[in-house]
Write an enzyme that holds these catalytic residues in place. Structure first.
Site, PDB file in Angstrom:
ATOM      1  N   GLY A  69      69.757 -47.808  -8.898  1.00 43.18           N
ATOM      2  CA  GLY A  69      69.231 -49.093  -9.345  1.00 43.18           C
ATOM      3  C   GLY A  69      70.136 -49.772 -10.360  1.00 43.18           C
ATOM      4  CB  THR A 233      84.307 -41.771   0.409  1.00 39.34           C
ATOM      5  OG1 THR A 233      85.722 -41.887   0.520  1.00 39.34           O
ATOM      6  CG2 THR A 233      83.748 -41.017   1.599  1.00 39.34           C
ATOM      7  CB  CYS A 319      66.493 -46.284 -19.345  1.00 38.42           C
ATOM      8  SG  CYS A 319      65.957 -46.117 -17.672  1.00 38.42           S
TER       9      CYS A 319
HETATM   10  N1  PLP Z   1      65.416 -50.883 -13.020  1.00 36.20           N
HETATM   11  C1  PLP Z   1      64.212 -50.387 -13.368  1.00 36.20           C
HETATM   12  C2  PLP Z   1      63.047 -51.298 -13.457  1.00 36.20           C
HETATM   13  C3  PLP Z   1      64.068 -49.017 -13.614  1.00 36.20           C
HETATM   14  O1  PLP Z   1      62.882 -48.544 -13.953  1.00 36.20           O
HETATM   15  C4  PLP Z   1      65.210 -48.183 -13.494  1.00 36.20           C
HETATM   16  C5  PLP Z   1      65.115 -46.750 -13.789  1.00 36.20           C
HETATM   17  O2  PLP Z   1      64.188 -46.269 -14.379  1.00 36.20           O
HETATM   18  C6  PLP Z   1      66.433 -48.754 -13.120  1.00 36.20           C
HETATM   19  C7  PLP Z   1      66.503 -50.117 -12.889  1.00 36.20           C
HETATM   20  C8  PLP Z   1      67.676 -47.927 -12.972  1.00 36.20           C
HETATM   21  O3  PLP Z   1      67.650 -47.216 -11.775  1.00 36.20           O
HETATM   22  P1  PLP Z   1      68.583 -45.915 -11.591  1.00 36.20           P
HETATM   23  O4  PLP Z   1      67.939 -44.820 -12.390  1.00 36.20           O
HETATM   24  O5  PLP Z   1      68.536 -45.642 -10.121  1.00 36.20           O
HETATM   25  O6  PLP Z   1      69.937 -46.264 -12.066  1.00 36.20           O
END
Ligand code: PLP
Length: 376
Positions: A69, A233, A319
């Site tokens: 993401g 890749t 995060c």
């Molecule tokens: N966007 C949102 C709303 C998320 O909750 C998250 C991860 O918790 C991400 C982006 C990032 O995704 P990834 O963990 O796959 O990098």
């Protein structure tokens, strides 16, 4: 263990692993190789792309596989803005994931973009009138998430997309949390990010949908894979896993989760009338319940829940884990720093049962009471 942190991540589904296994072993080819081993791999990659495209209701060449993401958000925001020669203005919201906010800030710092950050109300909803006022002739992109990871609020993205269309501004939405339980097909956006590990695929795979006619500047340069939008890749097994995971999502599960969520919210608020549900009461993700428990500390409640009740949840976004700062999302909704420090998030998925949630709700009652006594 009662695992209620599905918004952070979930286990890879066994069926998904089974579908990936051949591409980690016998069918190990590089999709760019010109021999039959490579051709098998290229066919599998095309099949995975077609499956993800069908699920999103788009064309296969509109899917770019990414590492997740975060990369999909970066590619959408920087890639679309840097590919458009006209205008240097981005519109986003105050409660976006850091992958979005930091990408916008990068454009501001390094490329002189102006960033307009839309506020949210006490339910975490943006205001469409404010958005309409923010969109101007120089606006390069509007990026607003479909559903928030910390509070579960679902934004009016279909309506916002109608607005941006009339202004000829491309719109991107981060659908990382919404994928799997909300319908993504009717949104009519220009770009959308999804992530595998939130829906039963492994970590390290995701995808960006970009509407065919929207140019995207690559961020990773090299051999020109993914139609030169993302070199390197390809993560073939990951792409096959993502396709398998989307094919196992079941709309009936969203209904079941919404029922569990409502029961859990009712149980928690009945036991603790002072608990504050954060996020919108109705317009929220089916598997999402988040609260503030005034007079406690969210981190201390988490610790009690884990140690005494074997309940795993989080104080907000994984995060921002380790951060002692109050959540910017909760502050943007108008909560005080003191109350924001008491936030706890419970997020559930396909394996969560009603019994799990009843036990967890009892555990929450005990944990909150213990912490409150300690604080006193
Ligand atoms: N966007 C949102 C709303 C998320 O909750 C998250 C991860 O918790 C991400 C982006 C990032 O995704 P990834 O963990 O796959 O990098």
């Amino acid at each position: 263990m009662i695992y209620l942190d599905a918004a952070a991540t979930s286990a890879t589904r066994t069926e998904v692993l089974h579908e990936m296994w051949p591409y980690l072993t016998g069918e190990f080819g590089n999709p760019s190789s010109h021999h039959h081993v490579g051709e098998h791999a290229a066919r599998a990659l095309a099949g995975a792309r077609a499956q993800v495209a069908r699920w999103l209701g788009c064309r296969t060449n509109e899917i770019v596989f990414t590492s997740g993401g975060t990369e999909a958000d970066n590619l959408a925001i920087k890639g679309i803005c840097l590919a458009r020669p006209r205008g240097r203005h981005v519109v986003t919201s105050a409660i976006e994931h850091p992958a979005v906010l930091e990408s916008c800030d990068y454009l501001r710092r390094q490329h002189g973009f102006e960033v307009t950050i839309l506020g949210v109300d006490s339910d975490g909803m943006i205001d469409l009138d404010e958005a309409a006022k923010a969109l101007g002739p120089d606006t390069t992109l509007c990026t607003v998430m479909l559903a928030n990871n910390e509070i579960g609020t679902v934004q009016p993205i279909a309506e916002l997309a109608e607005l941006t269309r009339t202004r000829r501004v491309p719109i991107h939405t981060d659908a990382v949390q919404a994928a799997g339980t909300l319908d993504l097909r009717g949104l009519d956006v220009d770009a959308m990010s999804i992530s595998g590990h939130k829906i039963g695929a492994p970590k390290g795979i995701g995808a960006l949908y970009v509407r065919g006619r929207v140019p995207v500047e690559a961020l990773i340069h090299g051999g020109g894979q993914e139609r030169a939008r993302r070199s390197g890749t390809e993560n073939l097994a990951g792409a096959v896993g993502l396709a398998a995971a989307v094919s196992h999502t079941d709309p009936a599960d969203a209904e079941r989760l919404a029922g569990l969520r409502d029961e859990f919210i009712a149980d928690v608020t009945a036991a603790m009338p002072e608990a504050v549900l954060t996020g919108h009461r109705e317009r929220r993700l089916p598997g999402h319940a988040s609260f503030c428990f005034p007079g406690t500390s969210g981190e201390a409640v988490l610790l009690h829940l884990e140690q005494d009740h074997d309940v795993i949840c989080s104080s907000g976004s994984a995060c921002a884990a380790g951060s002692t700062e109050p959540s910017p999302v909760l502050l943007a909704m108008g909560l005080s720093a003191e109350v924001a420090h008491t936030a706890v998030r419970f997020t559930f998925g396909p394996t969560t049962t009603a019994d799990d949630l009843r036990s967890a709700a009892r555990g929450v009652g005990h944990a909150v009471a213990s912490v409150r006594n300690l604080v006193r």
